[in-house]
Scaffold this motif. Structure first.
Motif, PDB file in Angstrom:
ATOM      1  N   GLY A  56      39.089  43.991  39.270  1.00 26.27           N
ATOM      2  CA  GLY A  56      37.818  43.041  39.320  1.00 26.27           C
ATOM      3  C   GLY A  56      37.492  43.009  40.776  1.00 26.27           C
ATOM      4  O   GLY A  56      38.106  43.446  41.824  1.00 26.27           O
ATOM      5  N   THR A  57      36.287  42.325  40.923  1.00 28.90           N
ATOM      6  CA  THR A  57      35.690  42.317  42.341  1.00 28.90           C
ATOM      7  C   THR A  57      36.476  41.437  43.343  1.00 28.90           C
ATOM      8  O   THR A  57      36.585  41.801  44.398  1.00 28.90           O
ATOM      9  CB  THR A  57      34.136  41.334  42.073  1.00 28.90           C
TER      10      THR A  57
ATOM     11  N   MET B 294      38.480  43.826  45.069  1.00 28.08           N
ATOM     12  CA  MET B 294      37.304  45.141  45.537  1.00 28.08           C
ATOM     13  C   MET B 294      36.708  44.814  47.067  1.00 28.08           C
ATOM     14  O   MET B 294      36.973  43.417  47.427  1.00 28.08           O
ATOM     15  CB  MET B 294      36.146  45.184  44.664  1.00 28.08           C
TER      16      MET B 294
ATOM     17  N   PRO C  61      38.121  47.550  36.872  1.00 32.60           N
ATOM     18  CA  PRO C  61      37.094  46.591  36.801  1.00 32.60           C
ATOM     19  C   PRO C  61      37.159  45.937  35.542  1.00 32.60           C
ATOM     20  O   PRO C  61      37.601  46.819  34.533  1.00 32.60           O
ATOM     21  CB  PRO C  61      35.746  47.682  36.944  1.00 32.60           C
ATOM     22  N   SER C  62      36.681  44.767  35.221  1.00 34.12           N
ATOM     23  CA  SER C  62      36.835  44.256  33.678  1.00 34.12           C
ATOM     24  C   SER C  62      36.173  44.920  32.646  1.00 34.12           C
ATOM     25  O   SER C  62      36.469  44.923  31.625  1.00 34.12           O
ATOM     26  CB  SER C  62      36.678  42.756  33.987  1.00 34.12           C
ATOM     27  N   PRO C  63      35.069  45.445  33.128  1.00 35.71           N
ATOM     28  CA  PRO C  63      34.447  46.367  31.847  1.00 35.71           C
ATOM     29  C   PRO C  63      35.433  47.407  31.468  1.00 35.71           C
ATOM     30  O   PRO C  63      35.027  48.106  30.281  1.00 35.71           O
ATOM     31  CB  PRO C  63      33.049  46.960  32.480  1.00 35.71           C
TER      32      PRO C  63
ATOM     33  N   GLY D 227      38.362  40.710  36.516  1.00 38.71           N
ATOM     34  CA  GLY D 227      37.176  41.001  36.736  1.00 38.71           C
ATOM     35  C   GLY D 227      36.438  39.670  35.918  1.00 38.71           C
ATOM     36  O   GLY D 227      36.742  39.563  35.142  1.00 38.71           O
ATOM     37  N   THR D 228      35.321  39.515  36.421  1.00 36.90           N
ATOM     38  CA  THR D 228      34.597  38.331  35.726  1.00 36.90           C
ATOM     39  C   THR D 228      33.827  38.762  34.719  1.00 36.90           C
ATOM     40  O   THR D 228      33.678  37.902  33.661  1.00 36.90           O
ATOM     41  CB  THR D 228      33.652  37.373  36.693  1.00 36.90           C
ATOM     42  N   ASP D 229      33.368  40.091  34.559  1.00 42.52           N
ATOM     43  CA  ASP D 229      32.522  40.488  33.371  1.00 42.52           C
ATOM     44  C   ASP D 229      33.085  40.148  31.882  1.00 42.52           C
ATOM     45  O   ASP D 229      32.441  39.741  31.034  1.00 42.52           O
ATOM     46  CB  ASP D 229      32.155  42.129  33.330  1.00 42.52           C
TER      47      ASP D 229
ATOM     48  N   ALA E 242      36.286  36.642  41.169  1.00 45.60           N
ATOM     49  CA  ALA E 242      35.500  36.459  42.314  1.00 45.60           C
ATOM     50  C   ALA E 242      34.237  37.023  42.016  1.00 45.60           C
ATOM     51  O   ALA E 242      34.038  38.134  41.431  1.00 45.60           O
ATOM     52  CB  ALA E 242      36.028  37.128  43.713  1.00 45.60           C
ATOM     53  N   MET E 243      33.270  36.334  42.527  1.00 45.73           N
ATOM     54  CA  MET E 243      31.756  36.975  42.531  1.00 45.73           C
ATOM     55  C   MET E 243      31.325  37.805  43.729  1.00 45.73           C
ATOM     56  O   MET E 243      30.495  38.479  43.514  1.00 45.73           O
ATOM     57  CB  MET E 243      30.666  35.792  42.146  1.00 45.73           C
TER      58      MET E 243
ATOM     59  N   LYS F 203      30.356  33.110  31.339  1.00 47.66           N
ATOM     60  CA  LYS F 203      29.734  33.695  32.303  1.00 47.66           C
ATOM     61  C   LYS F 203      28.311  33.430  32.093  1.00 47.66           C
ATOM     62  O   LYS F 203      27.573  34.210  31.376  1.00 47.66           O
ATOM     63  CB  LYS F 203      30.202  35.246  32.646  1.00 47.66           C
TER      64      LYS F 203
HETATM   65  N1  LIG Z   1      32.615  39.805  39.606  1.00 49.35           N
HETATM   66  C1  LIG Z   1      33.162  40.783  38.834  1.00 49.35           C
HETATM   67  O1  LIG Z   1      34.495  40.588  38.885  1.00 49.35           O
HETATM   68  C2  LIG Z   1      32.586  41.743  38.301  1.00 49.35           C
HETATM   69  C3  LIG Z   1      32.970  43.317  38.027  1.00 49.35           C
HETATM   70  N2  LIG Z   1      32.022  43.896  37.447  1.00 49.35           N
HETATM   71  C4  LIG Z   1      34.384  42.942  37.073  1.00 49.35           C
HETATM   72  O2  LIG Z   1      34.141  42.311  36.136  1.00 49.35           O
HETATM   73  O3  LIG Z   1      35.228  43.562  37.291  1.00 49.35           O
END
Ligand SMILES: NC(=O)C[C@H](N)C(=O)O
Length: 320
Positions: free
Chosen positions: A11-12, A15, A54-56, A86-88, A112-113, A160
């Motif tokens: 996730g972010t 990153m 990445p969470s997707p 990841g937040t998604d 994290a955003m 979210k």
């Molecule tokens: N803020 C994030 O983590 C979003 C990112 N696209 C994820 O979910 O991996």
């Protein structure tokens, strides 16, 4: 000091941004790894990179493996687990863990955003708050917690709400259950109901559809033809659908495939009120299951978990 395991999944929070192009992507060295050292005054920290996705990219398989890893962590004597994610899709993993783990130790999930090298990066701050929550004795009976932006939310109802804002995670109906200050978490509420199911497989296909004005039955038929084990629909209002969907829904129910309705409205619960073609009253009589306050993505996780746990289909309704 307590022994805490941090499980990184990507996730972010893991990153970095390329300052010339503005692109944000995973890096070889996980930037969150410095947390092991800088927060050593809070707990004895052990960090493991389970994935860097990445969470997707997270699926039910990773959720299941994460659940297994947390159960193993308890046998290894850990007194709390913090997951970075990841937040998604964070809320889905959090709810999956809530339903499948029956553990005493605090389990906290954060993200994290803003990526690690952006101005105002929130990853390390969220990790610190999560550690504060994970070492607190008061966190042990609160279920899986989502900790972001100095707030603790229940996995069941958090969602979210914003694509970029650091205050994105909210609990629409009743707010966070706790607030995190520099050194402690203060709780104000607790979930009334806890439910846990034993899951040992990842095999079911559960689909999620959103209703819209003029919707027909084609997508519902297609989902049946795909061999679905269940379908969740974000229905209109309190739980109604356009009339052309009715035969397709009936066919699913005749085939003993569970259909669950949530509302596509942001707040409130579904209810079988309307007695017209496509009205909730009639769907309910036909066997559609109505939920109380779960979002579409959470209801999908719940149906998945219940079916993986081999819960009798006639018991599903009372469990929603
Ligand atoms: N803020 C994030 O983590 C979003 C990112 N696209 C994820 O979910 O991996």
């Amino acid at each position: 000091m307590k022994k805490i395991l941090i499980l990184n999944t990507g996730g972010t929070i893991s990153m970095s941004e390329d300052h010339t192009t503005g692109k944000v992507s995973p890096t070889e060295n996980n930037p969150i790894s410095i947390g092991e050292g800088i927060f050593s005054h809070i707990a004895h920290i052990y960090m493991e990179n389970l994935y860097n996705l990445p969470s997707p990219h997270i699926t039910e398989f990773e959720m299941f493996e994460l659940k297994q890893r947390i159960m193993q962590a308890i046998d290894e004597g850990y007194e709390g687990v913090v997951i970075t994610h990841g937040t998604d899709t964070l809320e889905e993993t959090a709810y999956y863990l809530e339903l499948t783990l029956d553990v005493e130790i605090p389990v906290v999930i954060t993200g994290a955003m803003r990526s690690s090298n952006e101005i105002g990066a929130d990853g390390l701050a969220n990790l610190r708050s999560s550690l504060v929550v994970a070492v607190s004795d008061e966190s042990s009976d609160k279920g899986v917690l989502v900790v972001m932006n100095d707030e603790a939310h229940t996995a069941t109802y958090v969602t979210k709400t914003h694509t970029t804002n650091v205050a994105t995670f909210q609990t629409p109906t009743f707010g966070p259950i706790g607030l995190v200050s520099k050194n402690e978490v203060i709780y104000f509420q607790k979930l009334l109901k806890e439910e846990h199911y034993e899951v040992n497989s990842v095999s079911k296909k559960i689909y999620l559809l959103k209703a819209y004005a003029g919707m027909g039955g084609e997508l519902i038929d297609a989902i049946r033809n795909l061999g679905a084990d269940g379908l969740v629909i974000e229905a209109l209002g309190a739980g109604n659908l356009p009339p052309k969907t009715v035969p397709a829904i009936k066919q699913l129910l005749d085939d003993n495939i569970p259909v669950v309705f949530v509302s596509r409205a942001f707040n409130g619960v579904t209810q079988d009120v309307y007695d017209y073609v496509g009205g909730g009253k009639r769907f309910c009589q036909d066997g559609v299951i109505f939920t109380t306050g779960l979002s579409g993505q959470k209801a999908r996780i719940k149906l998945l978990v219940l079916l993986e746990a081999n819960i009798d289909k006639c018991k599903l309704e009372e469990l929603f």
